[in-house]
Design a protein around this motif. Structure first.
Motif, short mmCIF file in Angstrom:
data_model
loop_
_atom_site.label_atom_id
_atom_site.label_comp_id
_atom_site.label_asym_id
_atom_site.label_seq_id
_atom_site.Cartn_x
_atom_site.Cartn_y
_atom_site.Cartn_z
N ASP A 173 0.85 -1.19 0.00
CA ASP A 173 0.00 0.00 0.00
C ASP A 173 0.89 1.24 0.00
O ASP A 173 1.39 1.67 1.04
CB ASP A 173 -0.89 -0.06 1.25
CG ASP A 173 -1.77 1.17 1.39
OD1 ASP A 173 -1.67 2.08 0.53
OD2 ASP A 173 -2.56 1.21 2.35
N THR A 174 1.09 1.80 -1.19
CA THR A 174 2.04 2.92 -1.32
C THR A 174 1.65 4.10 -0.45
O THR A 174 2.50 4.80 0.09
CB THR A 174 2.13 3.37 -2.79
OG1 THR A 174 2.45 2.23 -3.58
CG2 THR A 174 3.22 4.41 -2.98
N ALA A 175 0.35 4.30 -0.29
CA ALA A 175 -0.09 5.44 0.52
C ALA A 175 0.36 5.27 1.97
O ALA A 175 0.77 6.23 2.64
CB ALA A 175 -1.61 5.59 0.43
N ALA A 176 0.29 4.04 2.48
CA ALA A 176 0.70 3.78 3.86
C ALA A 176 2.21 3.95 4.02
O ALA A 176 2.69 4.49 5.01
CB ALA A 176 0.27 2.37 4.28
N ARG A 178 4.10 5.86 2.09
CA ARG A 178 4.36 7.30 1.94
C ARG A 178 4.07 8.05 3.25
O ARG A 178 4.80 8.96 3.63
CB ARG A 178 3.50 7.85 0.80
CG ARG A 178 3.76 9.32 0.47
CD ARG A 178 2.87 9.80 -0.68
NE ARG A 178 3.12 9.10 -1.94
CZ ARG A 178 4.10 9.41 -2.79
NH1 ARG A 178 4.92 10.40 -2.53
NH2 ARG A 178 4.25 8.73 -3.91
N ALA A 179 3.01 7.63 3.94
CA ALA A 179 2.65 8.31 5.19
C ALA A 179 3.78 8.21 6.21
O ALA A 179 4.01 9.14 6.98
CB ALA A 179 1.36 7.73 5.75
N ARG A 182 6.50 10.65 5.11
CA ARG A 182 6.02 12.02 5.30
C ARG A 182 6.03 12.40 6.78
O ARG A 182 6.38 13.52 7.13
CB ARG A 182 4.60 12.15 4.72
CG ARG A 182 4.07 13.57 4.77
CD ARG A 182 2.82 13.71 3.95
NE ARG A 182 3.10 13.55 2.52
CZ ARG A 182 2.17 13.50 1.57
NH1 ARG A 182 0.90 13.59 1.90
NH2 ARG A 182 2.50 13.36 0.31
N ASP A 211 11.26 0.77 -1.70
CA ASP A 211 10.42 1.96 -1.51
C ASP A 211 11.18 3.28 -1.63
O ASP A 211 10.67 4.33 -1.23
CB ASP A 211 9.67 1.87 -0.16
CG ASP A 211 10.60 1.73 1.04
OD1 ASP A 211 11.81 2.01 0.90
OD2 ASP A 211 10.12 1.35 2.12
N VAL A 214 9.54 6.52 -3.39
CA VAL A 214 8.55 7.24 -2.57
C VAL A 214 9.27 8.08 -1.52
O VAL A 214 8.91 9.23 -1.25
CB VAL A 214 7.57 6.24 -1.92
CG1 VAL A 214 6.54 6.97 -1.07
CG2 VAL A 214 6.88 5.39 -2.97
N GLU A 217 10.59 11.20 -3.01
CA GLU A 217 9.50 12.15 -3.24
C GLU A 217 9.10 12.85 -1.95
O GLU A 217 8.62 13.98 -1.97
CB GLU A 217 8.29 11.43 -3.86
CG GLU A 217 8.52 11.01 -5.30
CD GLU A 217 7.51 9.99 -5.80
OE1 GLU A 217 7.74 9.42 -6.87
OE2 GLU A 217 6.49 9.75 -5.11
N GLU A 218 9.31 12.19 -0.81
CA GLU A 218 8.93 12.77 0.48
C GLU A 218 10.11 13.45 1.19
O GLU A 218 9.98 13.84 2.34
CB GLU A 218 8.30 11.71 1.38
CG GLU A 218 6.97 11.18 0.85
CD GLU A 218 5.90 12.27 0.73
OE1 GLU A 218 5.92 13.23 1.52
OE2 GLU A 218 5.06 12.17 -0.19
#
Ligand SMILES: *Cc1c(COP(=O)(O)O)cnc(C)c1O
Length: 236
Positions: A173-176, A178-179, A182, A211, A214, A217-218
């Motif tokens: 889950d890329t969103a998880a 990334r969180a 971040r 990863d 990502v 990017e963050e």
């Protein structure tokens, strides 16, 4: 293809992917350092990587640093401790590592401080922060970091804090994922706003083979890469 050529090809591809991630996020291509993680790979693999220009190598066990340092004593390289460090291994880390990225508790900070003081040496450190809910991940809780930094700055002068380190959740889950990255950057930004004397927070060590794009990017300033440099590991 020889193993030298295979590593050269992997590193070239990795550098392209790092540059592309930098470009996507409006960052300079040289704003992200690549730390090869040589854990589980032998001295010959480290020698190959050193021939490609790498000078710092990430390891997760002090014993493994010891084992490799001997046969590689002719090389001008440094060891970076990135794995969980037991307090009773602080002495070995203070002796053999140029940097510890896994500083995650006060008893370890004090143990390192004592050893370094005895040897009249300083050590670069990153503070490892837990940004993922997984129980297996080490690191200080985000809320504990400001006080921790204040104590280290005032009581551990041999530890030169350079920034923060984290491992993201292991997930598709890329969103998880990334969180997690971040959260580390946002913590760094809040700490900077609080301007803590003597504490530098220039570096964000985050991102691994699976990863790192990502993480860049963050805001990662360095990515710790094992398998995408050295090939698949037989064990962890
Ligand atoms: C092993 C390890 C890495 C590198 O992992 P890869 O997936 O092989 O890139 C990065 N950081 C830490 C803390 C590690 O233990």
């Amino acid at each position: 293809m020889s193993s030298d050529d295979a590593m050269t090809a992997r590193v070239a591809q990795l550098r392209q992917r790092i540059e592309a991630a930098c470009a996507r996020s409006g960052r300079a291509p040289d704003s992200v350092a690549l730390l090869p993680v040589s854990k589980t790979f032998g001295p010959q693999a480290v020698r190959q990587a050193a021939a490609l220009g790498f000078r710092r190598f990430g390891e997760n066990k002090t014993q493994e640093i010891r084992q490799k340092a001997g046969p590689l004593a002719d090389l001008d390289i440094q060891w970076v401790m990135i794995g969980h460090l037991q307090t009773n291994k602080a002495k070995d880390a203070a002796r053999d590592a140029a940097e510890v990225q896994s500083l995650d508790r006060l008893d370890l900070a004090y143990a390192l401080q004592r050893r370094l003081q005895a040897e009249d040496r300083a050590l670069d450190v990153l503070v490892q922060v837990k940004t993922s809910p997984e129980p297996s991940k080490h690191g200080l809780d985000i809320q504990a970091v400001p006080d921790f930094l204040r104590i280290v700055a005032s009581e551990c002068p041999a530890l030169r804090v350079q920034g923060l380190m984290t491992l993201a959740m292991q997930s598709n889950d890329t969103a998880a994922v990334r969180a997690c990255f971040r959260a580390l950057r946002e913590l760094r930004d809040r700490l900077r706003a609080e301007s803590m004397a003597g504490v530098r927070l220039d570096r964000l060590s985050m991102g691994m083979s699976g990863d790192f794009e990502v993480a860049i990017e963050e805001g990662a300033t360095e990515v710790r890469i094992g398998s995408a440099v050295f090939g698949a590991r037989g064990y962890v």
